[in-house]
Design a protein around this motif. Structure first.
Motif: not given
Length: 487
Positions: A24-28, A43-46, A49-56, A64-69
């Motif tokens: 959720d950190d666009s800078q990261v 490379v792409s980013h979301e 979590l909902t958008q990310g799972i839909s992308h997958i 997949l580089f997945l943030d926890v929180n």
């Protein structure tokens, strides 16, 4: 001329790893995207979590580089959902927290790695490179292991590359063109593609374009109605319709007449065709595999093959190497054929000696695997029941080739004065005899040795040499070989 799809398969485009960042950190996201893009990855980013799972689940993601929180959920809790994907990505968990419990949960969930965002960019590069290498090795291993390679023998580099192409072809429905010299196994590999594909339970229909009379090609492929032409006394279903839901294999597609090529082009474009004499079009959902030993691009230049048809059938090309380029496979092919051949000729328990096997590996086999198998059948039939096969059992043209090969190799070598090994050019110390004289001398030496080893036992001589008694006596008389046992 290479189709764009095939160029991609042969280049790096299909190997380009797809990386997704869910944070959720666009800078990261921008920071990591810059690093990974610079490494040559897609490379792409979301940001959720909902958008990310839909992308997958809507496309291909390798890493997949997945943030926890995340604002709409916990990344660690989503790992099991992601794992339900048919081809789940390798997951690298990233977090701003130094949470040891989170790392333990990630590992138990089969995540690839767990990295703190505060770490060096090198940590991200290193984790990605390791995950990519693991992904590629796993994919290659699964591809080869999933192949039903019945009848395909060999572990040479060329064959393994072909098997990887078979796996790629089996998991898609695009047309495949199998090329290679006569006898390299084009139909065998085509059947493997079919057997590993979702169409495996449906027919694999073979059309031998080279064997069909020109006036019967169209009716054989498309079918005909009763009365469509002289002799058409009943309706006939064409092979293209019989291949519905299965695979249509056109062997020696380069032999198709130009007029049929035009009609066939439309049929494979629309999967519709009209049988001879019919006013109704028929639909057939077939997968197309073509094979040829001809240079289709050369035929196009000579206006003997349609260029538009060429591009329709060449979405993926599988080129089979000749047997001379996969010499390490010869022994395995020979052993497998001797073991599994069901013909009566090889039920006589023939055994290949080591020198015999060595001779097989020297010869270049211009007729490829087919020539190798036919030679083994012939040798076993001539040697007789229970014979041990030696080099002299081989046909004369093979033995002559091998002799020339050895001499050619020796010509490039010269003995080292200290070690006695050979390097550099060697000039014969005396003129070479004519080839025929050399062969005659070898025959005489062989017969003399044969009689000596068997102590003149003619029955044993016949058994070892594979010669009949009459033939043996004629040769002994011709080369003046004395048998002391007869005196």
């Amino acid at each position: 001329m290479m189709a764009p799809e095939d160029a991609a398969l042969n280049g790096h485009e299909t190997d380009k790893i797809s990386v997704l960042i869910i944070d959720d950190d666009s800078q990261v996201c921008r920071f990591l995207s810059k690093i990974f893009t610079g490494m040559g990855y897609s490379v792409s980013h979301e940001l959720t979590l909902t958008q990310g799972i839909s992308h997958i689940f809507s496309g291909r993601v390798d890493i997949l580089f997945l943030d926890v929180n995340l604002p709409d959920g916990n990344g660690l809790e989503a790992i099991n959902t992601i794992r339900h994907h048919p081809s789940p990505p390798e997951i690298i968990v990233i977090t701003a927290d130094d949470n040891v419990d989170g790392a333990e949960i990630a590992m138990k969930s089969k995540a690839w790695d767990y990295i703190a965002k505060t770490g060096s960019s090198k940590n991200f590069r290193f984790a990605l490179e390791r995950a990519v290498e693991y992904r590629r090795q796993k994919k290659a291993s699964l591809s080869r292991n999933d192949i039903r390679r019945e009848g395909i023998v060999g572990e040479s580099r060329g064959i393994l590359k072909c098997l990887e192409k078979v796996a790629v072809a089996a998991h898609s429905d695009i047309p495949v063109l199998v090329t290679g010299e006569t006898g390299t196994g084009k139909e065998l590999f085509s059947r493997a593609i079919h057997a590993c594909s979702p169409r495996c339970s449906e027919p694999f229909v073979v059309v031998d374009c080279a064997a069909l009379p020109e006036h019967l090609v169209e009716s054989t492929i498309f079918g005909h109605t009763r009365g469509a032409f002289t002799g058409a006394d009943r309706d006939r279903t064409g092979l293209m319709k019989i291949a519905d839901r299965g695979t249509l294999f056109l062997d020696e597609v380069g032999e198709l007449p130009l007029e049929i090529q035009k009609k066939f082009l439309r049929a494979i474009q629309e999967k519709k065709f009209r049988p001879l004499g019919s006013k109704t079009e028929i639909h057939s959902n077939f997968r197309l595999i073509c094979a040829t030993h001809r240079d289709l691009e050369d035929l196009i230049k000579k206006e003997k093959f349609r260029e538009d048809l060429f591009y329709r059938i060449v979405s993926l090309t599988l080129h089979l190497p000749p047997l001379k380029d996969r010499g390490e496979d010869v022994a395995g092919l020979a052993l497998n054929h001797m073991k599994n051949q069901h013909g009566a000729n090889l039920k006589n328990g023939c055994i290949m000696s080591r020198p015999f096997m060595e001779e097989l590996q020297i010869y270049d086999w211009p007729g490829n695997v087919r020539e190798l198998f036919n030679t083994l059948d012939r040798v076993c039939a001539e040697a007789g029941e229970g014979a041990t096969l030696f080099p002299h059992h081989l046909p004369e043209h093979i033995r002559a080739f091998n002799i020339r090969h050895r001499y050619a190799v020796r010509q490039t070598e010269t003995p080292d004065p200290e070690t006695g090994s050979f390097e550099g050019p060697l000039v014969p110390s005396e003129p070479l005899p004519p080839f025929k004289d050399h062969m005659e001398k070898n025959k005489a030496e062989y017969l003399g040795h044969l009689v000596a080893v068997t102590q003149g036992d003619i029955k044993a001589c016949c058994r070892i040499s594979g010669l009949s008694r009459g033939h043996l006596y004629r040769l002994m008389q011709q080369y003046d070989i004395k048998n002391n046992a007869d005196s």
